[in-house]
Design an enzyme around this catalytic site. Sequence first.
Site, PDB file in Angstrom:
ATOM      1  CB  CYS A   9      -0.955  -0.005   1.199  1.00 46.45           C
ATOM      2  SG  CYS A   9      -0.174   0.260   2.796  1.00 46.45           S
ATOM      3  N   PRO A  10       0.337   2.379  -0.327  1.00 46.16           N
ATOM      4  CG  PRO A  10      -0.954   3.962  -1.468  1.00 46.16           C
ATOM      5  CD  PRO A  10      -1.040   2.617  -0.789  1.00 46.16           C
TER       6      PRO A  10
END
Length: 103
Positions: A9-10
């Site tokens: 995920c970011p």
Amino acid sequence: MKMLAVTSCPSGVAHTYMAAEALEKAAKDKGWEVKVETQGSYGIENRIEQDEVAGADIILLTKDIAIKEEERFRSKPIVRVGVADAVKKAPQIIEQIARKLQA
């Protein structure tokens, strides 16, 4: 059925690991063999090796950010899902994959 997955995920923290846990549980509940690699703030953990790729039926990758070393999976069918969907809808995702593979 053998599924390999890579979650990322970011921010590389919570959703990466929550998605990995949810996908692993959903796949095991379906009776599948599963391994999930995480690419988070600690780097690559539980790395998927080339011999594992060779024996896999399907690869699931989260699509929110680029997956490192994605070229390892080119020879296999790939499904891409959002990391939030992997967290919230893992059983439905696994069921959709199962239907697709049976077709």
